[in-house]
Motif scaffolding. Structure first.
Motif, PDB file in Angstrom:
ATOM      1  N   ARG A  44       0.840  -1.193   0.000  1.00 32.24           N
ATOM      2  CA  ARG A  44       0.000   0.000   0.000  1.00 32.24           C
ATOM      3  C   ARG A  44       0.877   1.246   0.000  1.00 32.24           C
ATOM      4  O   ARG A  44       2.075   1.174   0.290  1.00 32.24           O
ATOM      5  N   VAL A  45       0.268   2.371  -0.298  1.00 33.22           N
ATOM      6  CA  VAL A  45       0.982   3.638  -0.297  1.00 33.22           C
ATOM      7  C   VAL A  45       0.091   4.699   0.347  1.00 33.22           C
ATOM      8  O   VAL A  45      -1.133   4.693   0.170  1.00 33.22           O
ATOM      9  N   THR A  47      -1.066   8.296   0.145  1.00 35.69           N
ATOM     10  CA  THR A  47      -1.105   9.251  -0.947  1.00 35.69           C
ATOM     11  C   THR A  47      -2.221  10.258  -0.690  1.00 35.69           C
ATOM     12  O   THR A  47      -2.947  10.149   0.315  1.00 35.69           O
ATOM     13  N   ASP A 116       1.708  11.559  -3.967  1.00 35.75           N
ATOM     14  CA  ASP A 116       2.306  11.124  -2.700  1.00 35.75           C
ATOM     15  C   ASP A 116       2.854  12.283  -1.875  1.00 35.75           C
ATOM     16  O   ASP A 116       3.155  12.106  -0.694  1.00 35.75           O
ATOM     17  N   SER A 148      -4.815   5.724   2.430  1.00 35.23           N
ATOM     18  CA  SER A 148      -3.958   4.565   2.242  1.00 35.23           C
ATOM     19  C   SER A 148      -4.587   3.694   1.167  1.00 35.23           C
ATOM     20  O   SER A 148      -5.688   3.176   1.343  1.00 35.23           O
ATOM     21  N   VAL A 151      -1.182  -0.198  -3.931  1.00 37.18           N
ATOM     22  CA  VAL A 151      -0.371   0.243  -5.069  1.00 37.18           C
ATOM     23  C   VAL A 151      -0.923  -0.310  -6.379  1.00 37.18           C
ATOM     24  O   VAL A 151      -0.827   0.332  -7.428  1.00 37.18           O
ATOM     25  N   ARG A 202       5.682   9.376  -7.401  1.00 41.26           N
ATOM     26  CA  ARG A 202       5.070  10.103  -6.303  1.00 41.26           C
ATOM     27  C   ARG A 202       4.526  11.460  -6.764  1.00 41.26           C
ATOM     28  O   ARG A 202       3.633  12.029  -6.136  1.00 41.26           O
ATOM     29  N   ARG A 205       0.176   9.764  -9.523  1.00 39.40           N
ATOM     30  CA  ARG A 205      -0.252   8.390  -9.758  1.00 39.40           C
ATOM     31  C   ARG A 205      -1.549   8.420 -10.560  1.00 39.40           C
ATOM     32  O   ARG A 205      -2.506   9.099 -10.170  1.00 39.40           O
TER      33      ARG A 205
END
Length: 261
Positions: A44-45, A47, A116, A148, A151, A202, A205
């Protein structure tokens, strides 16, 4: 993390081997299980997405539990799915980057951008903000959502990679090698502009449809009450980015900067 089974890539389930679809041999034979395992492997990222909203629009987003792409404000989710099927992700990504051509290329936009660095999306949203001192109910303040997300929901291209594909999609005969990785983006909160490196995912996306399960994914939401407040929040990042731009463009030849997955 609260997203449950509906979050593509968030739930472990039996994706890591064994269980249904694995046949007891460690080989994934079920498409859904394989996709979930792939999503889990990417992780996960954290962002961000910022929007200029009045109070009613913010309440509507939270009630529906999703940040829709702009196209879904005009047509149904099914119609947007048809756009994706007919146009393909490359044309969608290029149309999003070169938004002047979006209506001609797609008709309606089924995509959304996430960033990000919260400063990036906040700067963009400042261009749509309106602050009415005499009637605050008429204001559209910048609302910043920290989320969250898996990805796997990102297309995987960075902004520069999308720009390099633009001449083939737009049919304008441009030379893809002339696309510079760095660009300066001005907006009302920073009229002089802010430098961005398009080689970093980042920076932007590209995703399809929007951000579902918003309440479950939301880490925090912030509101900027004036352009002055927004500018003050952005200035340290703008200075940092300008320094990075100066350092990077002094190098030769161009090399892609490193970043964590």
């Amino acid at each position: 993390d609260g997203d449950g089974d509906g979050d593509g890539g968030s739930s472990g389930g039996n994706a890591a081997g064994g269980g249904d679809g694995a046949g007891g041999s460690g080989v994934l034979t079920d498409v859904n299980t394989a996709f979930r395992a792939f999503g889990n492997s990417l992780g996960r990222v954290t962002t961000y997405r910022a929007l200029a909203l009045d109070d009613a629009a913010y309440a509507s987003i939270m009630a529906k539990n999703v940040i829709f792409p702009s196209g879904q404000l005009r047509v149904s989710e099914q119609e947007l799915a048809q756009v994706i099927e007919a146009k393909g992700v490359r044309k969608i990504a290029v149309a999003r980057l070169f938004i002047y051509h979006l209506s001609r290329l797609l008709g309606h936009d089924p995509s959304i951008s996430l960033h990000d660095d919260w400063q990036t999306t906040t700067l963009i949203a400042s261009g749509y903000a309106r602050y009415d001192r005499w009637d605050p109910s008429r204001s559209k303040r910048v609302h910043l959502f920290e989320v969250s997300c898996p990805v796997v929901e990102s297309m995987g291209w960075n902004l520069h990679q999308v720009a390099l594909q633009a001449p083939a999609v737009l049919g304008d005969g441009g030379d893809p090698t002339e696309q510079e990785p760095w660009f300066c983006f001005p907006a009302p909160a920073l009229p002089e502009g802010l430098w961005f490196d398009g080689r970093l995912q980042r920076t932007e996306r590209y995703s399809l449809y929007g951000v579902p399960f918003l309440r479950e994914r939301l880490r925090r939401a912030l509101v900027f009450n004036s352009q002055q407040e927004t500018m003050q929040a952005l200035l340290p990042f703008a200075q940092h980015q300008a320094e990075l731009h100066t350092l990077d463009t002094a190098k030769s030849p161009l090399t892609s900067p490193s970043e964590s997955p």
